[in-house]
Scaffold this active site. Structure first.
Site, PDB file in Angstrom:
ATOM      1  N   GLY A 167      33.912  43.223  29.205  1.00  0.00           N
ATOM      2  CA  GLY A 167      33.286  42.006  29.384  1.00  0.00           C
ATOM      3  C   GLY A 167      32.260  41.892  30.468  1.00  0.00           C
ATOM      4  O   GLY A 167      31.545  41.772  30.743  1.00  0.00           O
ATOM      5  N   CYS A 200      51.497  55.414  56.623  1.00  0.00           N
ATOM      6  CA  CYS A 200      50.436  56.339  54.854  1.00  0.00           C
ATOM      7  C   CYS A 200      50.314  57.477  55.319  1.00  0.00           C
ATOM      8  O   CYS A 200      50.553  57.761  56.470  1.00  0.00           O
ATOM      9  CB  CYS A 200      49.192  55.475  54.612  1.00  0.00           C
ATOM     10  N   HIS A 232      44.964  55.600  52.101  1.00  0.00           N
ATOM     11  CA  HIS A 232      45.438  54.182  53.491  1.00  0.00           C
ATOM     12  C   HIS A 232      44.741  53.229  53.055  1.00  0.00           C
ATOM     13  O   HIS A 232      45.464  52.221  53.300  1.00  0.00           O
ATOM     14  CB  HIS A 232      44.198  54.581  55.649  1.00  0.00           C
ATOM     15  N   ASP A 242      43.459  42.757  40.252  1.00  0.00           N
ATOM     16  CA  ASP A 242      42.989  44.559  40.975  1.00  0.00           C
ATOM     17  C   ASP A 242      42.072  44.152  41.448  1.00  0.00           C
ATOM     18  O   ASP A 242      41.364  42.741  41.588  1.00  0.00           O
ATOM     19  CB  ASP A 242      42.722  45.326  39.701  1.00  0.00           C
ATOM     20  N   ASP A 267      39.944  47.506  30.743  1.00  0.00           N
ATOM     21  CA  ASP A 267      38.908  45.424  30.780  1.00  0.00           C
ATOM     22  C   ASP A 267      38.988  45.753  29.198  1.00  0.00           C
ATOM     23  O   ASP A 267      38.714  47.254  29.230  1.00  0.00           O
ATOM     24  CB  ASP A 267      38.973  45.434  31.831  1.00  0.00           C
ATOM     25  N   SER A 268      37.970  44.729  28.677  1.00  0.00           N
ATOM     26  CA  SER A 268      37.164  44.989  27.401  1.00  0.00           C
ATOM     27  C   SER A 268      35.628  45.221  27.530  1.00  0.00           C
ATOM     28  O   SER A 268      35.671  45.302  26.683  1.00  0.00           O
ATOM     29  CB  SER A 268      37.672  43.310  27.776  1.00  0.00           C
ATOM     30  N   CYS A 293      47.486  58.056  58.227  1.00  0.00           N
ATOM     31  CA  CYS A 293      47.593  57.321  59.258  1.00  0.00           C
ATOM     32  C   CYS A 293      48.813  58.607  60.028  1.00  0.00           C
ATOM     33  O   CYS A 293      49.347  58.202  61.568  1.00  0.00           O
ATOM     34  CB  CYS A 293      47.991  55.796  59.429  1.00  0.00           C
ATOM     35  N   CYS A 348      51.343  51.418  60.177  1.00  0.00           N
ATOM     36  CA  CYS A 348      50.988  52.202  58.916  1.00  0.00           C
ATOM     37  C   CYS A 348      51.123  53.540  58.080  1.00  0.00           C
ATOM     38  O   CYS A 348      51.990  54.585  58.979  1.00  0.00           O
ATOM     39  CB  CYS A 348      49.156  52.513  58.315  1.00  0.00           C
ATOM     40  N   ASP A 395      35.865  38.480  26.668  1.00  0.00           N
ATOM     41  CA  ASP A 395      35.573  36.807  27.027  1.00  0.00           C
ATOM     42  C   ASP A 395      33.989  37.055  27.731  1.00  0.00           C
ATOM     43  O   ASP A 395      32.881  38.023  27.646  1.00  0.00           O
ATOM     44  CB  ASP A 395      36.676  36.458  28.637  1.00  0.00           C
TER      45      ASP A 395
HETATM   46 ZN   LIG Z   1      47.331  53.663  56.747  1.00  0.00          ZN
END
Ligand SMILES: [Zn+2]
Length: 376
Positions: free
Chosen positions: A97, A311, A340, A271, A94-95, A314, A309, A148
């Site tokens: 800013g 991941c 997660h 983001d 990012d800048s 999990c 999930c 900006d």
């Molecule tokens: Zn998970």
């Protein structure tokens, strides 16, 4: 390699599209959620976990923080940010800013740039649009952002216009400087649409930025305290004007259920610190809503944070164990919880992309909204 954006599928019922952003550090499938790595690290995770376990293709680093410490010259001397943090895939800087905007009383905005006091040692600093480009060129990420002026919320139309006009002048200076410094770049510089919560100003700002022929465009100044319908309205106003063939990035958004809404409005990149910050604070996102891990109800729970999930966390650990790690302030808690929450975001975005390609995005968005509502 010259970066380019390719659209591979468009949703017939919404403004959503699936694309590929080709960068010098690999292709990035869009829409994409970018984990935030403020200090050149996504807190609690190794780059290997980020890349191999989560499949992240791009992360965001904060120029403000890296400029103040360790300094962009240090990072350049170490071979640039990719080499410094050992992250081989996409990087967006990012800048600075927005961080300076967050300093509120410690900053002064003027035509040349912004004066502020470092939050680390109180020293006086000055950041201009040109310097923001130079610092980001030293960091050498794949995507850079213009400096900006983020308008505080709420702002009347006159105040918002004044701030927007400054953002436009700074954008022109940023592009002139970037193109002079690097006529044949293998990186991208994105322009940022401001205009507070006035859709007329948003459209005008977007229209005037299109003249810069930027490689990509961002919608800035969202998630500054406004009600969510207004954020969507502003993103939609910008989208009406921005060229379809360029990537669009909504900065700093959003909650898990919001990312699909932004995609349907034609946003390609997002983001947010929520998945990582909330993970560390004990809040886990699941398909059925939030799980607050410190709750006594989880003390002997043998189910994973989210039974649906896939991941690493999990697949291997229970709520009971995670709650114990959290209450004991163990480092492993943050790693598992971050893995997660980021999986939850990245997996959701992958499914959104699949739904766009399959031509069933509206149905998919309705289904996930119903499952969250059912779990409340
Ligand atoms: Zn998970």
């Amino acid at each position: 390699m010259k970066p380019r954006f390719e659209i591979v599928a468009e949703c017939p019922q919404t403004r959503a599209r699936a694309g590929i952003l080709h960068t010098a550090h690999g292709p990035i499938e869009t829409p994409v959620f970018m984990p935030v790595g403020t200090q050149a690290t996504v807190k609690g995770l190794t780059p290997k976990q980020l890349g191999e376990e989560l499949g992240a293709r791009i992360v965001l680093a904060n120029t403000y923080h890296l400029w103040l410490r360790p300094g962009e010259e240090t990072i350049r001397a170490c071979g640039g940010l990719h080499q410094f943090m050992r992250w081989p895939r996409g990087l967006l800087t990012d800048s600075g800013g927005y961080q300076i905007y967050s300093l509120a009383g410690l900053r002064r905005v003027r035509e040349e740039g912004v004066d502020f006091k470092s939050h680390l040692d109180g020293s006086h600093r000055f950041l201009s649009p040109e310097l923001a480009v130079d610092i980001q060129r030293s960091l050498a990420g794949d995507i850079m952002m213009v400096l900006d002026d983020c308008t505080p919320y709420p702002a009347g139309e006159a105040e918002a216009r004044k701030s927007m006009e400054l953002t436009l002048r700074w954008a022109s200076r940023s592009f002139a400087h970037w193109r002079a410094a690097d006529p044949n770049p293998d990186t991208m510089l994105f322009a940022i649409v401001q205009g507070s919560m006035h859709s007329g100003l948003r459209r005008e700002c977007a229209r005037r930025l299109v003249d810069l022929d930027a490689p990509g465009y961002a919608v800035g100044g969202l998630s500054v305290g406004e009600p969510r319908p207004l954020s969507y309205e502003m993103a939609a106003a910008c989208e009406e004007v921005l060229p379809r063939r360029k990537p669009r990035y909504a900065m700093g958004v959003g909650m898990p259920h919001e990312i699909g809404e932004y995609v349907a409005l034609g946003i390609d990149m997002m983001d947010c610190v929520l998945p990582t910050r909330n993970a560390r604070n004990g809040c886990l996102f699941t398909g059925e809503g939030k799980v607050m891990i410190k709750n006594a109800a989880h003390a002997r729970s043998s189910i994973p944070p989210d039974p649906d999930c896939g991941c690493y966390c999990c697949r291997n650990f229970t709520r009971s164990y995670l709650r114990h790690l959290f209450l004991s302030r163990e480092m492993l808690y943050s790693t598992l919880a971050t893995l997660h929450n980021l999986w939850h975001y990245l997996d959701r975005m992958r499914r959104i992309r699949e739904a766009i390609v399959a031509g069933r995005l509206p149905e998919y968005l309705l289904a996930i909204a119903a499952s969250v509502a059912g779990g409340r």
